[in-house]
Enzyme design. Sequence first.
Site, short mmCIF file in Angstrom:
data_model
loop_
_atom_site.label_atom_id
_atom_site.label_comp_id
_atom_site.label_asym_id
_atom_site.label_seq_id
_atom_site.Cartn_x
_atom_site.Cartn_y
_atom_site.Cartn_z
N GLY B 291 0.88 -1.26 -0.21
CA GLY B 291 -0.15 0.04 -0.10
C GLY B 291 1.07 1.35 0.20
O GLY B 291 1.75 1.29 -0.37
N SER B 292 0.35 2.43 0.52
CA SER B 292 0.98 3.57 0.52
C SER B 292 2.46 3.79 1.04
O SER B 292 3.26 4.63 0.67
CB SER B 292 0.02 4.71 1.08
OG SER B 292 -1.24 4.40 0.71
N THR B 293 2.70 2.89 1.80
CA THR B 293 4.05 2.79 2.37
C THR B 293 4.95 2.97 1.43
O THR B 293 6.22 3.36 1.46
CB THR B 293 4.53 1.91 3.42
OG1 THR B 293 3.80 0.61 2.88
CG2 THR B 293 3.85 2.17 4.73
N PHE B 294 4.71 2.15 0.26
CA PHE B 294 5.48 1.91 -0.90
C PHE B 294 5.75 3.28 -1.57
O PHE B 294 6.67 3.50 -2.54
CB PHE B 294 4.96 0.83 -1.73
CG PHE B 294 5.86 0.06 -2.84
CD1 PHE B 294 6.83 -0.55 -2.34
CD2 PHE B 294 6.05 0.72 -4.09
CE1 PHE B 294 7.75 -0.96 -3.34
CE2 PHE B 294 6.85 0.15 -5.00
CZ PHE B 294 7.68 -0.93 -4.65
N LYS B 295 4.89 4.03 -1.63
CA LYS B 295 5.08 5.67 -2.13
C LYS B 295 6.17 6.07 -1.95
O LYS B 295 6.86 6.89 -2.70
CB LYS B 295 3.85 6.37 -1.87
CG LYS B 295 2.74 6.05 -2.56
CD LYS B 295 1.37 6.86 -2.06
CE LYS B 295 0.11 6.23 -2.57
NZ LYS B 295 -1.00 6.59 -1.72
#
Lengths: 338, 635
Positions: B291-295
């Site tokens: 999810g967004s942690t990958f951003k």
Amino acid sequence: MVYEASSVWAQFKYGDQFYFLKRQALYACVGIGGFFLGSKISASFLKKYANYFLAISFLLLILVLIPGVGLIRGGSASWLGFGGFSFQPSEFLKISLIIFFAKYLEKFYEQSDKIKTILPPLLIASIGFILIMLQPDFGTCMVLAVSLFAQIYASRMPLKWFVIFMFTGIFAVCILILSASYRFERIMSFIDPFQDPLGSGFQIIQSLYAIGPGGLLGQGIGESYQKHYYLPEPQTDFIFAIIVEEFGLFGGLIVIGLYGLMFFCAFKLIFSTKNIFKCYMCLGLLALFMIQVIINLGVVISLFPVTGITLPLISYGGSSLCVLLFSLGLMVNKNEQE
Amino acid sequence: MLPLMLIKRIRTIAVITVLLVASIVFKLTYNTIFMHQELVTLASELWQRSFPLYAPRGYIIDRNGELLATNEPTLSLYAIPYQVKDKMQTSVNLASILGVDQEIIFEKLNKKASIVSFHPYGRKLTYGQSEQIEKLSLDGIYLVQDNLRTYPYKEYMASLIGFVGIDNIGFAGLESYYDNYLTGKRGSLNYYMDAKGGLFPNTQSEIIAPSQGMSLELTIDLRLQNILEREMENAYLQYSADEVVGIIMDPNNGEILAIGNRPTYDNNRYQDYDQTIYNRLLPVYNSFEPGSTFKAITFASAINENLIDIDNDTYYDKGYEIVAGTRINSWKKGGHGLQTYLEVLENSSNPGFVQIARMLGKDKLYQYVKDFGFNQKTGVDIQGENKGIMFSYDNFNELEQATTAFGQGISVTAMQLVTAFSAVINGGYLFKPHVCKSLLSSSLMERVYEVTPTVVRQVISEETSKTMRRALESVVSRGSGRKAYVEGYRVGGKTGTAQIAENGVYVDGKYILSFIAGAPMNDPRLVCYFSIKNAHNAVQYGGTTVGPIIGRIIEDCLKTLGVEKNYEGIEREYTWMDTKTAQVPNFIGKDKKEVKSRDFTFVFVGSGNKVIDQLPRVGEMIPIGSKVVIMLGGE
């Protein structure tokens, strides 16, 4: 030495580590008595009554086979008991047959190049063999056969007959081996003892485990490992293994050397004698003694298959010791008069 | 005189005798001298028996020397059947003490073996059992020293450390991974025995002492581990979660300072648990959609390629972006409007990342994801590592590129994420993570081998990393990561909320809530990842639920490590979610001149000097600084 080898088993079986020593000491006393007795008996006396001795031996042997009279020990009905003592009639047969052969060969020495001359005594001897084999006692049979063979060899018999004898003998031995599975196993285990280390190869391996580690000087007196139940009957058949284990090659050579000295003296005695009967008798008795020594040592060092023959004069065993000493006594008798 | 032929023949017999005796002498010499060594070896095997003396395993300690796995001396039961006199009585006695069938023991005592052991009930006896057996002083029954492996912290680090089997062989975790080093050298008590099992008189038994295995010093800091465990336990219970995963790592060298998961087990009693629980350390075993942690990863890649100026370039988020015919929505209805790229990260705007993916293009994006270590094992010294899942290059089309950019359609492990995030903030260096710091001699006095940090590669430049630190700090102080803000410690991080896919389909209402953060951002000392799978009764938003947990972990850990507070960071910004509010007072009936407030600004409508109405109404709570509309009227 008997004490050395047997103490552990004696302690276990009879609760007395000196058990075998005490008995062997007693037999030795009797045996020494026998030796002196033998040395007093002249050759002419033996020659005169040879036929009677043989007859008595046969009688005793037949007696042994009658159930209830003979004592069964170690699977063989070869013992006769009187009071507290017991003895093996086959031991007497050995001596009486040898004396009988000596007498016969002397009498027919000149005709002994003909096979028909030899046949009658051989037939008589065969009866003896059959009686012994009925016990059964293969070892005694073989020892006796070789001794008589040596006597016959020393006659004028042409060598071609010996070749025939040899083959017949080998054939007979093969039949005997095949007739009893335990004998066959012994031969197989001799060829490769490690194939069945817990079965038939067991004794050979255990014997090697005693001798090998003995090395040059041995483990020291009383330091044998193998007598601690590993080697069965260390005081009889395998006593030489324990000797080598404790005293090494050095000790073993001394024992062999002593036997060699005895053989040498015996041969010297045979060559010096002027009486053909005495010569044959001594030769037979010496052969009897030698063949036991050689076979026993050969078995222990795994040169021959296991046979169950004890080491003369050293192994535990009263009957054998007494008879051997007695026969040695007969040999040293100086009286050669007719 | 004897006939000549007789003498000749007897002479032949004498010669044969000599030959036979000579061959006996030869064979005897051969056996005793040439076969000597071989037969001694064989015979010794026959005579010698030995009792095993078990070696204690090496210790496992944390970086400050705290014992995490140790040995407790215990006793194991052995019997020499030959020496057992009354086998029936002995078996009855032992059976009642050991709690097994009498027949089993009786059978063992009748075995034709020199020594029998009682496996497993007779191994590692309790104090009570051994005392009872000792008291009976049974013939032929011996108690031999053994070692029981114990783990003082039980459920803490159980998945990491693992456990050993009854023979002290490592079965799971580090006990298994480092088994060769931890296992000591078995010793033995050698003695000579006769054929019936009795001791030989006059022989010395020889003791070959066992030697303890090497000890393992971990990079784990027990103090930090305790903090992580506390938070994992709380989250696990509070949210009745399926799984909780946590890692704390030193971003400057790849050392794992704390790691763990829920559910866990007590490795002192591993037999009581199901194999599926103890055979895996979730942070390396499980892979999931980040999810967004990958951003943070995508963002750093774009900066490193000089594609965006995060402060000046802008992106207009109209609420969605169409990629290959598929509409990708922003989580905020109507979109975030015009934003700088820094705000795109702060707001975690999916359409913004679709745009970044387009700018990076297929090759660059694919290369960066790989360079950051995804879709390959990190090489951490922990068993059962998963390499994750990623689209193959051939299938990495426009839509896949877009979703990967914001952390969907890619499966990663927590360990990969922490390692990559460390690279983002530490100057760009991707380290090989490790948990073993050094191997020590069993006395713990001497370092036998020290693990040195390994840089796998530099992924982004120092400059990019510096920018990323500022950007991530801003996410926490002004954006979606606000809840993780710690006064005085400059926290930088990224939230994550990913739907759980089961059998390839997203399940409604099931989320993995996660947060990855580093601190302090002026000089990163640690990176912390924390995720909760399928939390119940929680706001299904990573920032809200996990944010405070991360905040607490970072604050407690940095305090424990003695890191000084620093107030030069980006000021916290308050939003409607947590801004200060004030009650609207009554202005109606008052003169225009009297309408004043420290908290609000005013907009006047109408004409006149008297206030006839106001909006919002009296008593409402509104954010400080809000506008209050005042309606004027009157003469």
